[in-house]
Design an enzyme around this catalytic site. Structure first.
Site, PDB file in Angstrom:
ATOM      1  N   TRP A 102     -17.490 -66.145  -1.151  1.00  0.00           N
ATOM      2  CA  TRP A 102     -16.228 -66.618  -0.569  1.00  0.00           C
ATOM      3  C   TRP A 102     -15.379 -65.450  -0.103  1.00  0.00           C
ATOM      4  O   TRP A 102     -14.739 -65.510   0.954  1.00  0.00           O
ATOM      5  CB  TRP A 102     -15.482 -67.517  -1.552  1.00  0.00           C
ATOM      6  CG  TRP A 102     -16.226 -68.805  -1.764  1.00  0.00           C
ATOM      7  CD1 TRP A 102     -16.849 -69.206  -2.904  1.00  0.00           C
ATOM      8  CD2 TRP A 102     -16.468 -69.836  -0.792  1.00  0.00           C
ATOM      9  NE1 TRP A 102     -17.457 -70.424  -2.705  1.00  0.00           N
ATOM     10  CE2 TRP A 102     -17.238 -70.842  -1.425  1.00  0.00           C
ATOM     11  CE3 TRP A 102     -16.110 -70.015   0.543  1.00  0.00           C
ATOM     12  CZ2 TRP A 102     -17.650 -71.996  -0.767  1.00  0.00           C
ATOM     13  CZ3 TRP A 102     -16.522 -71.167   1.207  1.00  0.00           C
ATOM     14  CH2 TRP A 102     -17.281 -72.147   0.553  1.00  0.00           C
ATOM     15  N   ASP A 171      -7.532 -65.929  -3.296  1.00  0.00           N
ATOM     16  CA  ASP A 171      -8.161 -67.243  -3.197  1.00  0.00           C
ATOM     17  C   ASP A 171      -8.423 -67.716  -4.627  1.00  0.00           C
ATOM     18  O   ASP A 171      -9.299 -67.190  -5.316  1.00  0.00           O
ATOM     19  CB  ASP A 171      -9.472 -67.120  -2.405  1.00  0.00           C
ATOM     20  CG  ASP A 171     -10.251 -68.439  -2.341  1.00  0.00           C
ATOM     21  OD1 ASP A 171      -9.828 -69.422  -2.968  1.00  0.00           O
ATOM     22  OD2 ASP A 171     -11.293 -68.453  -1.649  1.00  0.00           O
ATOM     23  N   LYS A 195     -11.287 -78.917  -6.828  1.00  0.00           N
ATOM     24  CA  LYS A 195     -11.811 -78.538  -8.146  1.00  0.00           C
ATOM     25  C   LYS A 195     -10.805 -78.996  -9.218  1.00  0.00           C
ATOM     26  O   LYS A 195     -11.040 -79.996  -9.880  1.00  0.00           O
ATOM     27  CB  LYS A 195     -12.058 -77.025  -8.247  1.00  0.00           C
ATOM     28  CG  LYS A 195     -13.251 -76.551  -7.400  1.00  0.00           C
ATOM     29  CD  LYS A 195     -12.824 -75.997  -6.097  1.00  0.00           C
ATOM     30  CE  LYS A 195     -13.799 -75.120  -5.360  1.00  0.00           C
ATOM     31  NZ  LYS A 195     -15.084 -75.622  -4.980  1.00  0.00           N
TER      32      LYS A 195
HETATM   33  C1  PLP Z   1     -13.545 -69.796  -4.077  1.00  0.00           C
HETATM   34  C2  PLP Z   1     -13.655 -70.720  -2.906  1.00  0.00           C
HETATM   35  N1  PLP Z   1     -13.043 -70.394  -1.755  1.00  0.00           N
HETATM   36  C3  PLP Z   1     -13.113 -71.188  -0.674  1.00  0.00           C
HETATM   37  C4  PLP Z   1     -13.824 -72.358  -0.686  1.00  0.00           C
HETATM   38  C5  PLP Z   1     -13.877 -73.215   0.545  1.00  0.00           C
HETATM   39  O1  PLP Z   1     -12.963 -74.233   0.371  1.00  0.00           O
HETATM   40  P1  PLP Z   1     -12.726 -75.378   1.431  1.00  0.00           P
HETATM   41  O2  PLP Z   1     -14.007 -76.125   1.546  1.00  0.00           O
HETATM   42  O3  PLP Z   1     -11.610 -76.161   0.804  1.00  0.00           O
HETATM   43  O4  PLP Z   1     -12.321 -74.758   2.717  1.00  0.00           O
HETATM   44  C6  PLP Z   1     -14.507 -72.731  -1.852  1.00  0.00           C
HETATM   45  C7  PLP Z   1     -15.325 -73.965  -1.918  1.00  0.00           C
HETATM   46  O5  PLP Z   1     -14.938 -75.037  -2.045  1.00  0.00           O
HETATM   47  C8  PLP Z   1     -14.407 -71.891  -2.988  1.00  0.00           C
HETATM   48  O6  PLP Z   1     -15.036 -72.226  -4.125  1.00  0.00           O
END
Ligand code: PLP
Length: 359
Positions: A102, A171, A195
């Protein structure tokens, strides 16, 4: 009714009490004679919901008054673009600490808008550790430092907040509300909801107010944090149903002792599961113990040809969504706030039995 133990990485388990409230509320929400999905976001009832959810979130995370709490759409991925668009001008330097997929994605997105310096990168050991902070190659004049507090895929979590004077942008998608945090240490925090907050479709951003004036003048209105801060997150029609569920989750968390209490349970769940993995000859976790995630516990079987059998038999006893991310293989148990200690104990029991028979 038959509920399984759901170890999904996201969208993930929600508290049963919240689901039951939703079921009861659907036909007639708060005496409106409509479901929450059918009322105006400008209605008195919905504006109250918005205000209550923000107040509860502020009290859960102890958010100071000089921070704004925003609920945009677009998920964490949109924030990977919104952070540079709101905090930099083209050519500005920013530092990224990449401890997993990520963080790598966030750095890649920011690269389109400003000069990204990867200050540390754990890809050399398959994202199983956090490089020593003293060795990070930080820029002299970074507009911010970005990192991912919990890397959901490899199961790597920061158990400290990095030092330094530049705003930290983090994040927190997969560990928000799982433990107390000191918001004053951060410039901006963002998290997808699916989550520990609620259903996908809503995003949480907590941003220090003095940073709201750094956005590019040509930034799209919908991509500008300040527009959410000034409109109570109603820059456009918000994701009303997801927001309604998030409000219920915040109320549920508060009623159950808040973040401090849930952190204690989360710690116990993770300790038990890692202890079982470490004691076994058959299961293993490759992450450096100092940064193992309390939320996402990947583990591999000594014999990968048994992966399919493991998943099938686990599912047959009500333990679902244990397949690891395709990039790392093996298994992953995501044990967010709504995953009970009983679920973790059931998983540990199943693993022991599986090892006894197949190990
Ligand atoms: C740490 C992290 N960052 C970003 C995301 C991407 O999130 P989204 O699908 O809400 O854009 C995720 C996955 O859900 C994640 O676990």
């Amino acid at each position: 009714m038959s509920r399984v133990f759901n170890f999904s990485a996201g969208p993930a388990a929600l508290p049963l009490e919240v689901l039951e409230t939703i079921r009861n509320d659907i036909p007639d929400w708060q005496g409106t004679g409509m479901s929450v999905m059918e009322v105006s976001h400008r209605s008195k009832e919905f504006v109250e919901l918005a205000e209550r959810s923000e107040a509860n979130l502020r009290s859960l995370l102890n958010v100071p008054d000089d921070y704004s709490v925003l609920f945009p759409q677009g998920g964490a991925t949109m924030q990977m673009a919104m952070a540079p668009l709101n905090l930099t001008r083209p050519g500005d330097a920013v530092d990224y600490v990449v401890t997993g997929s990520w963080g790598k994605k966030a750095a890649g997105e920011a690269r389109k808008f400003c000069a990204v310096n990867v200050a540390a990168d754990a890809s050399d050991r398959n994202f199983t550790y956090i490089p020593e902070e003293s060795g990070w190659a930080r820029s002299e004049n970074a507009s911010y430092l970005h990192y991912t507090s919990n890397e959901t895929i490899a199961g790597v979590q920061f158990h400290y907040v990095p030092a330094g004077d530049v705003p930290l942008v983090v994040d927190m998608s997969s560990d928000i509300l799982s433990r107390p945090i000191d918001v004053t240490r951060f410039g901006a925090i963002y998290a997808g909801a699916q989550k520990n907050i609620g259903p996908a479709g809503i995003t949480l951003v907590i941003v220090r107010n003095d940073l709201l004036d750094r956005a590019r003048p040509d930034n799209a209105h919908l991509m500008t944090w300040k527009s959410y801060a000034e409109s109570g997150s109603m820059t456009n029609t918000p994701p009303t149903f997801a927001w309604y569920v998030a409000d219920l989750v915040f109320q549920h968390l508060k009623a159950n002792g808040g973040v401090e209490s849930v952190a204690e349970v989360n710690r116990r769940k993770a300790e038990k599961l890692y202890a079982a993995i470490d004691a076994s000859e058959f299961f293993s976790n490759p992450v450096d113990p100092v940064c193992r995630s309390v939320m996402n516990v990947p583990f591999i079987l000594a014999d990968a040809s048994l992966d399919g059998k493991f998943l099938e038999e686990a599912k047959a006893v009500g333990l679902v969504n244990l397949k690891g991310h395709r990039s790392v293989g093996g298994m992953r148990a995501s044990i967010y706030n709504a995953v009970s200690e009983a679920a973790v104990e059931a998983l540990i029991g199943f693993m022991a039995e599986f090892e006894r028979i197949n190990g």
